[in-house]
Design a protein around this motif. Structure first.
Motif, short mmCIF file in Angstrom:
data_model
loop_
_atom_site.label_atom_id
_atom_site.label_comp_id
_atom_site.label_asym_id
_atom_site.label_seq_id
_atom_site.Cartn_x
_atom_site.Cartn_y
_atom_site.Cartn_z
N SER A 380 32.93 47.83 88.56
CA SER A 380 31.52 47.61 88.91
C SER A 380 31.33 47.71 90.41
O SER A 380 30.30 48.22 90.89
N GLN A 421 25.70 45.90 84.06
CA GLN A 421 26.34 45.31 82.89
C GLN A 421 25.37 44.40 82.14
O GLN A 421 25.55 44.14 80.97
N ASP A 501 27.37 51.20 83.75
CA ASP A 501 28.43 50.19 83.79
C ASP A 501 28.55 49.54 82.41
O ASP A 501 27.73 48.70 82.05
N GLU A 502 29.53 49.94 81.66
CA GLU A 502 29.75 49.47 80.29
C GLU A 502 28.46 49.51 79.47
O GLU A 502 27.98 48.48 79.01
MG LIG Z 1 32.33 45.23 85.71
#
Ligand SMILES: [Mg+2]
Ligand SMILES: Nc1ncnc2c1ncn2[C@@H]1O[C@H](COP(=O)(O)OP(=O)(O)OP(=O)(O)O)[C@@H](O)[C@H]1O
Length: 547
Positions: A380, A421, A501-502
């Motif tokens: 991140s 996230q 991010d994810e």
């Molecule tokens: Mg992360």
């Protein structure tokens, strides 16, 4: 956090008044005249008494009563106008300070707000700024009014006999300066303790509300309850000390004022006896001193809150002066779609251990890139560096030939879609929540983006469809649904580079499949960099980088 002196805070706060200086002057002048009228109503009463008893008939009774009537009526109007001016200044300034605080928050976001406790920020925006009202409406002009009226009255009494004038000045200084300053010193720690305990109780309350599910799940109600009660008790203790100080201060001020009267009477008896002062002047000077402590006594009472007010002022000034982690680039280059090149990037937060150590990788354009690595390894962080939320300590991140630091911040944010996230939903309709990414989008474009993010069917299944207000759903929206709304925003943003991010961490494989398919279709003219722990996600990537 910088700790200014009381005077430093006052100067900082007064600095903000500059545009309103004329109104402040008006407030001070109106306040001085009003207070002097109030004093002279009593003094004129004294002249009336002297006239009736035949001791002094310089002024006729009708003249005295006319003056008293004029003073009394004017006093009310003057007081009202003074307060109107003060509150005009206070509320204008509070609006301005709020504006400045929000501007500061925008400047500091997102990096500086990462590490901040939200409860403290809320306290600052609400109660701290609110308390400054006391400073602007009830502190600056009262101090000036007390100084001016005290000097005027000392001269008035001094013209009767200079010794009495000096005595009067001495008592004004005791009541208006010495007692408040000593009281302020003594009350300082109690005032600070009160604010601290108050803040701490607030945070605990917020903690308990946010953590309600955990508290019930792990059956820790009693423990959390006890923490709350302990904090309430502590707050009550500090409150008791504060109130005690306030009472002592009030009594000492009253004693000082009475003492002034007694000393004036004794001195005047002496001066009348030895012929220095005539009886009528002695009566007038005693009445004048006794009826003129209004402004100075007000200062004495002010000192109880001053520490707290100044502490609030200090916090607000600190926020206004805080330096952001990165400054907005206003005059830089436009973003040009190209490869993202990380070259020997070093990065640490504060003085921690190195998060990125000579990280080098090129993310070529029009491809899907996957980044994977264990939790906490800095994935991140790398994405945030690409958005220039932070700057690299060594090494460079380039978009083609342009260093990220040289690109205009607005241009960078316009051309890069970043999905964090955690997706935050505003209390607004789902349609508007998606349109956050592009306010000019049509309804059809919103639907198209929602379809790409595999959330369209869910939205359609809601009673009000795209017009459903998220707040009304409360917790009735799942983590995966939120995440897909975040993705729909990114699709709608329609930028050349997508940093995800994810993006699918909470999404089932069926929906994930649809999203990945959309991403694959996008990549024709887009670059996608996505962080993920999932093998299935990595499967669609053209290139996978391990961190
Ligand atoms: Mg992360
Ligand atoms: N604002 C911050 N201040 C200080 N340290 C931070 C900050 N943000 C993250 N860190 C630390 O930096 C390290 C890397 O964090 P980062 O969020 O980049 O990890 P990650 O690889 O994305 O992990 P995950 O897979 O769990 O999301 C972690 O040890 C984290 O605690």
């Amino acid at each position: 956090m910088k700790n200014r002196s009381g005077l430093g805070v006052m100067m900082g706060l007064i600095g903000l008044v500059r545009p309103l200086i004329l109104i402040m002057l008006a407030a001070i002048i109106l306040g001085c005249i009003g207070n002097l009228f109030a004093t002279f109503i009593t003094v004129l009463g004294g002249y009336g008494l002297l006239n009736v008893t035949g001791i002094n008939d310089d002024m006729s009774l009708s003249f005295i009563f006319t003056l008293i009537a004029i003073f009394a009526i004017s006093r009310g109007i003057l007081r009202y106008s003074e307060q109107a001016c003060n509150h005009y200044i206070a509320f204008k300034l509070l609006a301005r300070i709020r504006h400045e605080v929000f501007k500061a928050l925008r400047r500091l976001a997102p990096a500086k707000l990462d590490g901040r406790e939200k409860g403290n920020l809320i306290a600052l925006i609400t109660s701290d700024i609110e308390l400054l009202e006391v400073f602007y409406a009830h502190t600056i002009s009262p101090i000036m009014i007390a100084i001016i009226t005290s000097i005027f009255m000392s001269i008035f009494i001094g013209r009767i006999y200079y010794v009495l004038g000096i005595l009067a000045l001495l008592f004004y200084i005791i009541v208006g300066a010495i007692i408040p300053i000593i009281n302020g010193r003594i009350g300082k720690s109690a005032g600070e303790a009160y604010r601290r305990e108050f803040g701490s109780l607030n945070s605990t309350l917020l903690d308990n509300l946010y953590g309600l599910d955990e508290i019930l799940q792990y059956n820790v109600q009693d423990k959390r309850n006890k923490i709350m009660l302990d904090k309430t008790d502590k707050l009550e203790d500090t409150m008791r000390v504060l109130k005690y100080n306030e009472n002592v201060q009030k009594n000492i001020t009253d004693i000082a004022i009475s003492l002034a009267g007694i000393i004036f009477v004794i001195c005047n008896i002496y001066f009348v006896k030895n012929g220095t002062v005539t009886l009528d002047k002695a009566v007038i000077s005693t009445i004048a001193i006794m009826s003129s402590f209004g402004p100075t006594a007000a200062l004495s009472a002010l000192s109880n809150n001053l520490t707290q007010t100044l502490a609030c002022g200090n916090r607000v000034l600190n926020l206004l002066n805080e330096e952001p982690v990165t400054y907005e680039n206003v005059n830089g280059k436009e973003y040009v779609d190209d490869d993202v090149i990380c070259d020997m990037v070093d990065f640490v937060y504060d003085a921690d251990s190195k998060i990125l150590d000579k990280y080098t990788h090129t993310f070529t354009k029009n491809k899907i890139h996957g980044i994977f690595g264990k939790s906490g390894c800095g994935k991140s962080t790398l994405i945030k560096l690409m958005m220039r939320f932070y700057e690299t300590q060594n090494g460079t991140i380039n978009y083609g030939n342009n260093n990220v630091n040289d690109i205009k911040t607005k241009s960078l944010r316009k051309h890069v879609a970043y999905v964090t996230q955690e997706t935050f939903l505003f209390n607004d309709t789902i349609e508007n929540n998606i349109k956050v990414a592009n306010n000019d989008a049509t309804h059809e474009q919103v639907i198209e983006a929602a379809k790409k993010a595999s959330i369209h069917d869910f939205i359609e299944s809601l009673p009000n469809g795209y017009d459903t207000v998220t707040g009304e759903m409360g917790d009735g929206i799942s983590g995966g649904e939120k995440q897909r709304i975040g993705l729909a925003r990114a699709f709608l943003h329609n930028s050349e580079l997508m940093l995800l991010d994810e993006p699918t961490s909470n999404i089932d494989s069926l929906n994930e499949g649809i999203i990945l398919k959309s991403l694959r279709e996008e990549k024709k003219d887009k670059t996608v960099i996505l962080v993920s722990h999932r093998r299935s996600t990595m499967g669609i990537c053209d290139d996978v980088a391990k961190m």
